[in-house]
Design a protein around this motif. Structure first.
Motif: not given
Length: 593
Positions: A26-53
């Motif tokens: 939120e502070d535009p003067n801060l350069q922020v990086a996030v390093l995540e070992s896993g993938q971006d699964r935001s489009g995965d139906p099993n991730t999004l569908t509650p009963g598929a967890w």
């Protein structure tokens, strides 16, 4: 050679990491990086569908660490930890329950000034928007929560049955426990999909020019520079990473490195970076930057078992769906696709209770409790934390055991058979059932997690090079309490008429405490609520980080995730991690301005 440089490098894109990314950028003067070992699964139906967890178990979205065989438990313990943008909020079920006021206030008593319930509750409320029945909303936070009413006959029977025994209904987000409740779920009522750290906290801000998110980027270790003088503090200069293409690189941090990698990976990274017990690090050939033997200790988790009760043939359950009978599965999929309802629209575990053990609130019960607590001193050798912490913990628990308005157990009511005592985890019995999961809210037993290899580059991105010893039920008082919980649940389900009228004839199995203890040892396993391994408390008590989340002995290295919790929350940890992440982010943001 350092190829990139940022003001703040966040290691881990789970709940805490993405809350930090959102709030700090939120502070535009801060350069922020996030390093995540896993993938971006935001489009995965099993991730999004509650009963598929449940399908996410043993998927690319998780690390699966293997615990050492547990002396007191018959079952093998696997430890899933989220490995995707969103972390464990991308793979776990959706229950959103906070913890008790007494638990949070105990954090502050351990030397964490400012970490009281009032501050925590304010931060937690900043994280969510709660959608109640009838279109009523509460709050305006990024995470979308759905609260269902207790509309089903069995849900109503559970609530009314406990009320008939004197347990008034409670709000699981209020900090005041001691009764039944319907828990909110982290499900967006508009999309009917999982609301989690990635789509709630990250998606709306992905375009910020001062935020860089690097999935499939595994941090091997933090690059720490030894203090230049006696009494000085080590400085985190950046991190060493394994990039997508497998090459070893480094990223510079101009101001801060914040580890948010979870209860297993956060202490792992500290030890690989030279922060940990000197005896272990020297044995592995790691240069000791900060000697702190408490790193990786104080591992806590809920242990649970449960009981299944067969119900009458005319009682409606979802056993056919859990058995994956084609007609039931097709009906569930159709209901979800067309109306956003049915078993696929929920975790199917929202009816709960957090309760005391009434037997300890009688005169006879208090005498027995005195005897049980008296034996604790001789069992201190079974613990891995400092004697000072054990004394503080014992004092807290002694008060908790005798408070009829607080919880010793968390109970989850389900409308189907659960194989607590089944021949395999996938077994589903014929017929119709209700099940009650029985969870120990505050374990006395603590375990540990430590590295077994100094080869950070080789083991990065794998579950190798780590040994986890949960030591479940290693303190005998935990087994005593759980056996009594089993006896208590069997009694209340068969005695509370609103529930009991749905049951087929049932013969009590656990009137004898030794029988209940044997059952616990045979059937109990660990929940997915690991905490405590980088505990936030004074260093004398066994702390790893201070109340500003700085790693002791360093000037600009912090930890913020479930590992900082010095005491296990009363139930599911999702809400608690959002709360501490918001509170921690506000403290860090103050200092970076």
């Amino acid at each position: 050679m350092s190829s990139e440089s940022y003001d703040v490098v966040i290691v881990g894109g789970g709940v805490a990491g993405l809350v930090l990314a959102n709030r700090l950028s939120e502070d535009p003067n801060l350069q922020v990086a996030v390093l995540e070992s896993g993938q971006d699964r935001s489009g995965d139906p099993n991730t999004l569908t509650p009963g598929a967890w449940p399908l996410l178990t043993h998927s690319p979205s998780e690390w699966t660490f293997q615990a050492l065989p547990q002396q007191e438990l018959a079952k093998h313990v696997a430890i899933p930890q989220g490995r995707a943008l969103g972390g464990s909020s991308a793979i776990n079920s959706f229950i959103f329950t906070s913890t008790s006021k007494s638990t949070v206030d105990f954090w502050e008593k351990l030397g964490n000034v400012g970490w009281n319930y009032e501050a925590y509750e304010k931060a937690l409320k900043k994280s969510y928007t709660l959608h109640k029945p009838g279109g009523v909303t509460e709050g305006s936070g990024p995470l979308q929560l759905t609260l269902h009413s207790a509309e089903g006959p069995l849900e109503k029977a559970w609530i009314e049955g406990l009320e008939s025994l004197g347990f008034a209904r409670t709000d699981p987000l209020s900090g005041r426990l001691g009764g039944p409740n319907i828990a909110a779920e982290s499900i967006d009522p508009k999309t009917k999909q999982r609301s989690y750290a990635a789509n709630a906290y990250l998606d709306p801000i992905r375009s910020r020019p001062n935020l860089t998110v690097l999935p499939e980027t595994t941090v091997a270790k933090v690059l720490l520079e030894r203090a230049s003088s006696d009494g000085g503090k080590a400085v985190a200069k950046g991190v060493q990473i394994i990039s997508k293409d497998g090459s070893l690189q480094s990223i510079e941090a101009r101001k801060e490195v914040i580890i948010s990698a979870g209860a297993i990976n956060s202490p792992r990274l500290l030890e690989l970076s030279g922060v940990g017990g000197s005896e272990l690090l020297q044995r592995l050939g790691i240069d000791v930057i900060v000697d702190n033997p408490h790193v990786g200790e104080n591992l806590q988790n809920h242990v649970f078992t449960g009981i299944a009760f067969e119900v009458l043939e005319d009682v409606k359950t979802i056993d056919d769906f859990f058995r994956q009978e084609p007609e039931a599965v097709n009906a569930a999929m159709q209901a979800y696709a067309t109306q956003g309802t049915g078993p696929m629209s929920t975790s199917n575990m929202i009816t709960m209770a957090q309760l005391p053990l009434p037997e300890f609130n009688t005169e006879e019960g208090r005498k027995e409790l005195d005897q049980l607590f008296g034996a604790l001193d001789t069992d201190a050798k079974t613990q891995t934390t400092s004697p000072a912490y054990l004394a503080a913990h014992k004092e807290f628990m002694r008060t908790l055991f005798t408070d009829p308005s607080d919880a010793l157990g968390n109970y989850v009511f389900g409308q189907a058979y659960a194989p607590f005592d089944g021949p395999s985890p996938t077994y589903r019995a014929p017929g119709k059932y209700i099940s009650v999961a029985i969870e120990l809210s505050h374990p006395f037993s603590q375990g540990s997690t430590h590295i077994t290899s100094a080869d950070a580059a080789k083991n990065a991105g794998t579950s190798e090079g780590v040994v986890v010893d949960c030591r479940f039920l290693s303190n005998p008082l935990d087994l005593e309490v759980m056996a009594r919980q089993v006896r208590f649940v069997e009694d209340l389900v068969t005695r509370a008429e609103p529930i009991a009228r749905n049951l087929k004839p049932y013969t009590k199995r656990f009137t004898d405490l030794d029988t209940a203890k044997a059952y616990v040892g045979r059937t109990a396993e660990g929940a997915h609520h690991y905490t405590g391994t980088c505990a936030m408390m004074s260093r004398e008590l066994g702390g790893v980080v201070d109340n500003r989340l700085r790693v002791y002995g360093t000037s600009n290295l912090r930890v913020l995730d479930a590992s900082i919790l010095p005491l296990e929350p009363t139930a599911n940890t999702q809400a608690v991690v959002y709360g501490i992440a918001e509170l921690g982010a506000s403290l860090i943001k103050e200092e970076l301005h």
